[in-house]
Design a protein around this motif. Structure first.
Motif, mmCIF file in Angstrom:
data_model
loop_
_atom_site.group_PDB
_atom_site.id
_atom_site.type_symbol
_atom_site.label_atom_id
_atom_site.label_comp_id
_atom_site.label_asym_id
_atom_site.label_seq_id
_atom_site.Cartn_x
_atom_site.Cartn_y
_atom_site.Cartn_z
ATOM 1 N N SER A 43 -6.695 20.539 54.072
ATOM 2 C CA SER A 43 -7.958 20.584 54.332
ATOM 3 C C SER A 43 -8.445 20.540 55.674
ATOM 4 O O SER A 43 -7.941 19.037 56.177
ATOM 5 C CB SER A 43 -9.997 20.674 53.500
ATOM 6 O OG SER A 43 -9.670 19.262 53.581
ATOM 7 N N SER A 44 -9.458 20.725 56.901
ATOM 8 C CA SER A 44 -9.398 20.649 58.457
ATOM 9 C C SER A 44 -11.282 20.412 58.124
ATOM 10 O O SER A 44 -11.487 20.671 57.626
ATOM 11 C CB SER A 44 -8.849 21.598 59.132
ATOM 12 O OG SER A 44 -10.059 22.969 58.609
ATOM 13 N N TYR A 45 -11.116 19.448 58.882
ATOM 14 C CA TYR A 45 -13.002 18.919 59.067
ATOM 15 C C TYR A 45 -13.340 18.961 60.601
ATOM 16 O O TYR A 45 -11.700 18.398 61.545
ATOM 17 C CB TYR A 45 -13.069 17.528 58.433
ATOM 18 C CG TYR A 45 -12.486 16.802 59.258
ATOM 19 C CD1 TYR A 45 -12.830 15.292 59.761
ATOM 20 C CD2 TYR A 45 -10.663 16.374 58.098
ATOM 21 C CE1 TYR A 45 -11.997 14.872 59.908
ATOM 22 C CE2 TYR A 45 -10.877 15.223 58.511
ATOM 23 C CZ TYR A 45 -11.059 13.735 59.533
ATOM 24 O OH TYR A 45 -10.312 13.270 59.121
ATOM 25 N N LEU A 46 -14.125 18.804 61.082
ATOM 26 C CA LEU A 46 -14.482 19.387 62.672
ATOM 27 C C LEU A 46 -14.783 17.338 62.874
ATOM 28 O O LEU A 46 -15.329 16.706 61.780
ATOM 29 C CB LEU A 46 -15.895 19.933 62.762
ATOM 30 C CG LEU A 46 -15.074 21.469 62.393
ATOM 31 C CD1 LEU A 46 -17.151 21.833 62.010
ATOM 32 C CD2 LEU A 46 -14.899 22.148 63.214
ATOM 33 N N ALA A 47 -14.111 17.524 64.262
ATOM 34 C CA ALA A 47 -14.168 15.739 64.857
ATOM 35 C C ALA A 47 -15.087 15.637 66.071
ATOM 36 O O ALA A 47 -14.714 16.866 67.091
ATOM 37 C CB ALA A 47 -13.361 14.769 64.900
ATOM 38 N N MET A 48 -16.164 15.490 66.266
ATOM 39 C CA MET A 48 -16.611 15.524 68.243
ATOM 40 C C MET A 48 -15.219 15.133 69.548
ATOM 41 O O MET A 48 -14.351 14.355 68.928
ATOM 42 C CB MET A 48 -17.467 14.298 68.150
ATOM 43 C CG MET A 48 -18.824 14.722 67.683
ATOM 44 S SD MET A 48 -19.875 13.685 68.847
ATOM 45 C CE MET A 48 -18.840 11.515 67.697
#
Length: 212
Positions: A43-48
């Motif tokens: 999976s992917s995930y969000l980061a600033m």
């Protein structure tokens, strides 16, 4: 190894992520939830975006599917980025923690609707950390203390833990508002966990407590 180092000695996983799932919704309890997600699921995930140039984050991006978001640029905000990933079947699904804030597991906060804009298939996952030989209230893996050092101490005072991962059936929505979809998934997860689901989002809930 990273999860084992914080005392998780066994992981029980029930269910499977379908290949057509575009969004993975997870309840949020600890600093380590994202580690569970990226090690157990493709999976992917969000980061600033501001973290993109940090050396460690560069190395992590070579291993995990990080998606950097720059909220200051038009068309590159969180919602737009999520929608783009959800609509691209050539990419891995995106992990979202719709509560937006960690809790101690007694309740699910009202889900934010940004991850429910798209009608693409999604699956919810519930995480339950079981603390052995550690009475409730004495210590917890939930990150609810403002001090980082105290939180680390708190985690390592738990003799050992087991983790239960329950992957719920895939859900496909049509002709429903993001608010309705968020509420339905929240109730589904609350029923699986056996906890309360509150209507207020993290912004509303904590604003009420501060003002009172």
């Amino acid at each position: 190894l990273l999860l084992f180092s914080i005392g998780i000695i066994h992981i029980k996983r029930k269910g499977e992520i379908k290949s057509t799932t575009r969004t993975i919704i997870i309840n949020h309890l600890t600093l380590f939830d994202i580690m569970v997600a990226v090690t157990m699921f493709d999976s992917s995930y969000l980061a600033m975006a501001s973290l993109k140039h940090i050396g460690f984050m560069k190395e992590a991006n070579d291993i995990f599917n990080m998606v950097f978001v720059d909220r200051s640029k038009p068309g590159q905000g969180t919602t737009e980025t999520i929608r783009k990933i959800q609509g691209d079947p050539s990419t891995v699904p995106i992990v979202i923690f719709p509560e937006g804030k960690v809790t101690n597991g007694d309740i699910l906060l009202g889900f934010r609707t940004g991850g429910f804009i798209s009608d693409t298939p999604l699956q919810a996952i519930t995480l339950r950390y079981n603390h052995w030989f550690c009475p409730k209230g004495l210590s917890t893996i939930a990150w609810v203390h403002p001090s980082d050092l105290f939180y680390i101490w708190q985690v390592y005072t738990i003799p050992f833990m087991t983790l239960e991962i329950n992957i719920l059936p895939q859900v496909c929505f049509e002709d429903k508002t993001p608010e309705d979809k968020a509420r339905e998934v929240e109730l589904m997860m609350a029923n699986s966990l056996g906890c309360l689901a509150v209507k207020q989002t993290n912004k509303e809930y904590f604003k009420e407590h501060i003002s009172s």
